[in-house]
Design an enzyme around this catalytic site. Structure first.
Site, PDB file in Angstrom:
ATOM      1  CE1 TYR A  11      -2.934   3.178   1.215  1.00 28.13           C
ATOM      2  CE2 TYR A  11      -1.938   2.876   3.392  1.00 28.13           C
ATOM      3  CZ  TYR A  11      -2.724   3.614   2.521  1.00 28.13           C
ATOM      4  OH  TYR A  11      -3.292   4.794   2.945  1.00 28.13           O
ATOM      5  CG  PHE A  74       5.468  -9.349  10.120  1.00 30.57           C
ATOM      6  CD1 PHE A  74       4.558 -10.025   9.326  1.00 30.57           C
ATOM      7  CD2 PHE A  74       5.233  -9.281  11.483  1.00 30.57           C
ATOM      8  CE1 PHE A  74       3.429 -10.622   9.885  1.00 30.57           C
ATOM      9  CE2 PHE A  74       4.109  -9.874  12.046  1.00 30.57           C
ATOM     10  CZ  PHE A  74       3.205 -10.545  11.242  1.00 30.57           C
ATOM     11  CB  SER A 115       7.160   2.236  12.918  1.00 33.38           C
ATOM     12  OG  SER A 115       5.955   2.161  13.629  1.00 33.38           O
ATOM     13  CE1 TYR A 139       6.385  -2.703  11.992  1.00 31.04           C
ATOM     14  CE2 TYR A 139       5.510  -1.216  13.650  1.00 31.04           C
ATOM     15  CZ  TYR A 139       5.899  -1.462  12.352  1.00 31.04           C
ATOM     16  OH  TYR A 139       5.829  -0.464  11.412  1.00 31.04           O
ATOM     17  CE  LYS A 143       9.275  -1.027  10.270  1.00 26.62           C
ATOM     18  NZ  LYS A 143       9.716  -0.958   8.861  1.00 26.62           N
ATOM     19  CE1 TYR A 202     -13.804  -3.166  20.258  1.00 27.54           C
ATOM     20  CE2 TYR A 202     -13.281  -2.038  18.199  1.00 27.54           C
ATOM     21  CZ  TYR A 202     -13.813  -3.126  18.872  1.00 27.54           C
ATOM     22  OH  TYR A 202     -14.364  -4.167  18.174  1.00 27.54           O
ATOM     23  NE  ARG A 277      -8.943  -1.574  20.040  1.00 32.03           N
ATOM     24  CZ  ARG A 277      -8.949  -1.269  18.750  1.00 32.03           C
ATOM     25  NH1 ARG A 277      -9.174  -2.217  17.846  1.00 32.03           N
ATOM     26  NH2 ARG A 277      -8.726  -0.035  18.339  1.00 32.03           N
TER      27      ARG A 277
END
Length: 318
Positions: A11, A74, A115, A139, A143, A202, A277
């Site tokens: 994307y 990923f 990120s 993750y 990074k 949420y 959450r």
């Protein structure tokens, strides 16, 4: 001037490819299509289908290349907690493979897709590049390690680099390219609305003006243009900062996103409400002043325009 875009069938990568071509810069794409889509790669763009762990394929893709935009990896933070070894293999080991191939081929310029995950849950009202990284997932850690790899390789070789820390990337700059992530807010809302279902909020008890979490949303086309600016600067020999935040400095709440979705789609719905959450921060907003100074970075889309472009590109929108 030719640049390799790793993950160029994804994307974000597909938008970066288009931004380079719009800027008159030739590109090559390498992608294993684990999450990317071959149809996202424009006709006429050389495409190598391979994982970065395949050193021979990477070296082939680097033929005639003067720089790399490294987006492949990923990217699912939540899943990375369940699959840490896979995450480190795809985001760290694969980056080592890429840097080794670049050194062998004499390619000295790289723009790295980092990120906001490196910050974890920041306590500052507005995050800056000086905010101490505190990643909370494999993750985010992977990074941050990627940034360290660039730093250390630059100290050992003539590597010119910068890392762009993304926040929430949304929208579409081409109706043929859309965000298919099952974890991102915009595609979740688009998917539910096209199925006649009601999106959920949420957490409505956050310490924010409307009680819903506030995040920094940036349009993918604006993001892509920042990559081109960074590539041009490195190619020209300009010394860039090691990291840049690509953030708006303001932020948008989840309820404001829902309101925009209602206006754009014409679907009159009232979102459901559910408890927060675990680990969902109340506010993550970044200052983008350094990127504005060096990369001419800015958000040029309103929240309605962001959602409208996402909705237009969504494959089942009518």
């Amino acid at each position: 001037m030719t640049w390799l875009v790793t993950g160029g069938a994804g994307y974000i990568g597909a938008h970066v490819v288009r931004a380079f071509r719009d800027g008159g810069i030739d590109v090559v794409v390498i992608d294993d299509l684990s999450s990317g889509k071959a149809e996202f790669v424009p006709d006429g763009v050389p495409f190598v289908r391979a994982n970065l762990l395949d050193g021979a394929a990477v070296r082939q893709a680097l033929d005639g290349v003067t720089g790399v935009v490294h987006l492949a990896g990923f990217k699912y933070a939540g899943v990375s907690v369940e699959r840490p070894l896979h995450t480190y293999t795809q985001n760290v080991t694969a980056m080592v493979s890429l840097l080794e191939a670049m050194a062998e081929k004499g390619v000295r310029n790289i723009v790295f897709s980092s990120s906001a995950g490196v910050y974890g849950t920041p306590t500052e009202e507005v995050v800056t590049e000086a905010t101490r990284p505190a990643p909370e997932s494999p993750y985010g850690e992977s990074k941050l390690i990627g940034e360290w790899l660039l730093r250390d390789q630059a100290a050992a070789t003539e590597l010119h680099h910068t890392a762009l820390r993304y926040f929430n990337v949304v929208g579409s700059g081409d109706p043929a390219v859309y965000d298919a992530s099952p974890y991102n807010l915009f595609p979740i809302v688009c998917n539910l609305l096209t199925q006649g279902k009601v999106p959920q909020i949420y957490g409505t008890d956050h310490p924010t003006p409307d009680g819903t979490s506030v995040k920094d949303y940036v349009h993918v086309a604006d993001l892509a243009r920042a990559h081109v600016a960074a590539a041009r600067a490195l190619e020209a020999g300009t010394v860039l900062e090691p990291v840049y935040n690509l953030g708006s400095g303001t932020g948008t709440s989840v309820r404001e996103i829902m309101d925009a979705a209602r206006r754009v789609t014409g679907i009159d719905f009232t979102p459901g409400e559910a408890p927060r959450r675990p680990g969902d921060p109340s506010r993550v907003v970044a200052n983008g002043d350094l990127a504005a100074r060096d990369l001419d970075w800015k958000n040029t889309y309103t929240v309605d325009e962001m959602f409208a472009t996402a909705w237009e590109a969504w494959p089942t929108a009518s």
